[in-house]
Design an enzyme around this catalytic site. Structure first.
Site, PDB file in Angstrom:
ATOM      1  N   TYR A 156       0.837  -1.212   0.000  1.00 24.56           N
ATOM      2  CA  TYR A 156       0.000   0.000   0.000  1.00 24.56           C
ATOM      3  C   TYR A 156       0.876   1.269   0.000  1.00 24.56           C
ATOM      4  O   TYR A 156       0.606   2.213  -0.762  1.00 24.56           O
ATOM      5  CB  TYR A 156      -0.896  -0.054   1.235  1.00 24.56           C
ATOM      6  CG  TYR A 156      -1.824   1.115   1.450  1.00 24.56           C
ATOM      7  CD1 TYR A 156      -3.036   1.210   0.769  1.00 24.56           C
ATOM      8  CD2 TYR A 156      -1.520   2.106   2.383  1.00 24.56           C
ATOM      9  CE1 TYR A 156      -3.912   2.261   1.004  1.00 24.56           C
ATOM     10  CE2 TYR A 156      -2.387   3.160   2.626  1.00 24.56           C
ATOM     11  CZ  TYR A 156      -3.580   3.243   1.931  1.00 24.56           C
ATOM     12  OH  TYR A 156      -4.434   4.285   2.170  1.00 24.56           O
ATOM     13  N   LYS A 160       0.973   4.152  -2.875  1.00 23.54           N
ATOM     14  CA  LYS A 160       0.679   5.551  -2.539  1.00 23.54           C
ATOM     15  C   LYS A 160       1.869   6.456  -2.851  1.00 23.54           C
ATOM     16  O   LYS A 160       1.694   7.622  -3.238  1.00 23.54           O
ATOM     17  CB  LYS A 160       0.269   5.675  -1.065  1.00 23.54           C
ATOM     18  CG  LYS A 160      -1.072   5.006  -0.748  1.00 23.54           C
ATOM     19  CD  LYS A 160      -2.223   5.647  -1.521  1.00 23.54           C
ATOM     20  CE  LYS A 160      -3.582   5.124  -1.128  1.00 23.54           C
ATOM     21  NZ  LYS A 160      -4.669   5.698  -1.927  1.00 23.54           N
TER      22      LYS A 160
HETATM   23  P1  NAI Z   1     -13.008   3.485   2.570  1.00 23.91           P
HETATM   24  O1  NAI Z   1     -12.598   2.074   2.600  1.00 23.91           O
HETATM   25  O2  NAI Z   1     -14.066   3.968   3.495  1.00 23.91           O
HETATM   26  O3  NAI Z   1     -13.403   3.954   1.105  1.00 23.91           O
HETATM   27  C1  NAI Z   1     -12.720   3.530  -0.019  1.00 23.91           C
HETATM   28  C2  NAI Z   1     -13.609   3.737  -1.192  1.00 23.91           C
HETATM   29  O4  NAI Z   1     -12.999   3.190  -2.341  1.00 23.91           O
HETATM   30  C3  NAI Z   1     -14.938   3.029  -1.004  1.00 23.91           C
HETATM   31  O5  NAI Z   1     -15.983   3.814  -1.518  1.00 23.91           O
HETATM   32  C4  NAI Z   1     -14.732   1.759  -1.808  1.00 23.91           C
HETATM   33  O6  NAI Z   1     -15.924   1.187  -2.278  1.00 23.91           O
HETATM   34  C5  NAI Z   1     -13.890   2.300  -2.934  1.00 23.91           C
HETATM   35  N1  NAI Z   1     -13.195   1.256  -3.674  1.00 23.91           N
HETATM   36  C6  NAI Z   1     -12.396   0.275  -3.194  1.00 23.91           C
HETATM   37  N2  NAI Z   1     -11.984  -0.505  -4.200  1.00 23.91           N
HETATM   38  C7  NAI Z   1     -12.544  -0.011  -5.320  1.00 23.91           C
HETATM   39  C8  NAI Z   1     -12.513  -0.384  -6.685  1.00 23.91           C
HETATM   40  N3  NAI Z   1     -11.839  -1.461  -7.109  1.00 23.91           N
HETATM   41  N4  NAI Z   1     -13.202   0.358  -7.567  1.00 23.91           N
HETATM   42  C9  NAI Z   1     -13.906   1.420  -7.170  1.00 23.91           C
HETATM   43  N5  NAI Z   1     -13.990   1.828  -5.897  1.00 23.91           N
HETATM   44  C10 NAI Z   1     -13.322   1.104  -4.993  1.00 23.91           C
HETATM   45  O7  NAI Z   1     -11.686   4.289   2.780  1.00 23.91           O
HETATM   46  P2  NAI Z   1     -11.346   5.832   2.903  1.00 23.91           P
HETATM   47  O8  NAI Z   1     -10.626   5.957   4.171  1.00 23.91           O
HETATM   48  O9  NAI Z   1     -12.509   6.701   2.641  1.00 23.91           O
HETATM   49  O10 NAI Z   1     -10.279   5.954   1.735  1.00 23.91           O
HETATM   50  C11 NAI Z   1     -10.360   6.843   0.635  1.00 23.91           C
HETATM   51  C12 NAI Z   1      -8.965   7.033   0.064  1.00 23.91           C
HETATM   52  O11 NAI Z   1      -8.154   7.690   1.036  1.00 23.91           O
HETATM   53  C13 NAI Z   1      -8.263   5.727  -0.286  1.00 23.91           C
HETATM   54  O12 NAI Z   1      -7.505   5.897  -1.463  1.00 23.91           O
HETATM   55  C14 NAI Z   1      -7.336   5.517   0.897  1.00 23.91           C
HETATM   56  O13 NAI Z   1      -6.239   4.759   0.541  1.00 23.91           O
HETATM   57  C15 NAI Z   1      -6.968   6.958   1.227  1.00 23.91           C
HETATM   58  N6  NAI Z   1      -6.464   7.168   2.573  1.00 23.91           N
HETATM   59  C16 NAI Z   1      -7.225   6.867   3.672  1.00 23.91           C
HETATM   60  C17 NAI Z   1      -6.696   7.099   4.938  1.00 23.91           C
HETATM   61  C18 NAI Z   1      -7.466   6.795   6.186  1.00 23.91           C
HETATM   62  O14 NAI Z   1      -6.876   6.911   7.278  1.00 23.91           O
HETATM   63  N7  NAI Z   1      -8.714   6.429   6.138  1.00 23.91           N
HETATM   64  C19 NAI Z   1      -5.356   7.638   5.118  1.00 23.91           C
HETATM   65  C20 NAI Z   1      -4.665   7.925   3.906  1.00 23.91           C
HETATM   66  C21 NAI Z   1      -5.216   7.695   2.681  1.00 23.91           C
END
Ligand code: NAI
Length: 247
Positions: A156, A160
């Site tokens: 991951y 990133k």
């Molecule tokens: P989450 O797990 O709540 O949301 C992730 C979203 O991406 C969901 O809507 C999910 O359905 C979608 N998703 C996953 N695989 C997919 C695919 N193959 N095609 C289309 N959509 C897909 O996570 P969150 O926290 O809202 O994450 C959003 C972004 O922020 C991600 O890229 C994550 O890596 C990044 N991020 C999150 C952090 C955190 O602490 N929550 C920290 C740093 C980055």
């Protein structure tokens, strides 16, 4: 007051978490928002909810960033039914954490393929329209772990960090056409992605955050709104850290 009236925004993975909060922010600012997720039904539901609460035009489209066919089909539909995208938020992302020594090829490949290759494929199709319009915003969701690493996240954090290099190169290639490309590196944000971490790991993170709280999806969405707007016109190739002082 920031206005995105007349702009079309596409947010990947916007059925929950940071993506959904972002879709709300952009809709509140007057953009037409395309909510996407692996399930088209769920995307339509969330799009309807946002339209009901903001009065913005919204669309729900199925778009799995892990599938080239799904990306191509979704972009064809979006271009036909909505129009060419002005603001692209590459938010969708997944993790599959395990210690490096135990990491299987599949764990590595899946995370690079979805997070990095998926973003490449979506962006290439969307940027074509931006080039014609000579205006565009590409916003990539990186992570603090690209900069500080994290035990169990070799795959991951590499994906990133890859997004950071991708952001900086695209910024240079697209700047002459008035398309900016920036990244956001959230720290520890309370969403489904972090919900199931063991309590001691969460407390370990919290003790390193000078602001003494985890971030919210809205904390990140606010920064997306700034980058999407004309307030950031002269900023490109940048990474904005949103982490309460963690890094
Ligand atoms: P989450 O797990 O709540 O949301 C992730 C979203 O991406 C969901 O809507 C999910 O359905 C979608 N998703 C996953 N695989 C997919 C695919 N193959 N095609 C289309 N959509 C897909 O996570 P969150 O926290 O809202 O994450 C959003 C972004 O922020 C991600 O890229 C994550 O890596 C990044 N991020 C999150 C952090 C955190 O602490 N929550 C920290 C740093 C980055």
């Amino acid at each position: 007051m920031i206005s995105l009236s007349g702009k079309i925004a596409l947010v990947t993975g916007s059925t929950r978490g940071i993506g959904k909060a972002t879709a709300y922010k952009l809709a509140e600012a007057g953009a037409t928002v395309i909510v996407t997720g692996r399930s088209e039904d769920r995307a339509k539901e969330v799009a309807k909810e946002i339209a009901g609460n903001t009065k913005a035009n919204t669309y729900g489209v199925g778009l799995d960033i892990g599938s080239k066919e799904s990306i191509e089909e979704a972009l064809r539909k979006i271009n036909e039914e909505v129009g060419s995208v002005d603001i692209l938020v590459n938010n969708a992302g997944v993790n599959r954490d395990t210690l490096f020594i135990r990491m299987k090829y599949e764990d590595w490949d899946e995370i690079i393929r979805v997070n990095l290759t998926g973003t490449f494929l979506v962006t290439q199709l969307v940027v074509k329209g931006m080039l014609k319009k000579r205006w565009g915003r590409v916003i990539n969701m990186s992570s603090v772990v690209a900069f500080i690493g994290n035990v169990g996240q070799a795959n991951y954090s590499a994906a990133k960090a890859g997004l950071v290099g991708f952001t900086k190169t695209l910024a240079k290639e697209l700047a002459p056409r008035n398309i900016t490309v920036n990244a956001i590196a959230p720290g520890f944000i309370e969403t489904d992605m972090t919900e199931n971490l063991p309590e001691e790991i969460k407390q370990g993170f919290l003790s390193q955050i000078p602001m003494n709280r985890f971030g919210t999806a809205e904390d990140v969405a606010n920064v997306v709104l700034f980058i999407a707007s004309d307030l950031s016109s002269y900023m490109t190739g940048e990474v904005i850290h949103v982490n309460g002082g963690l890094f």
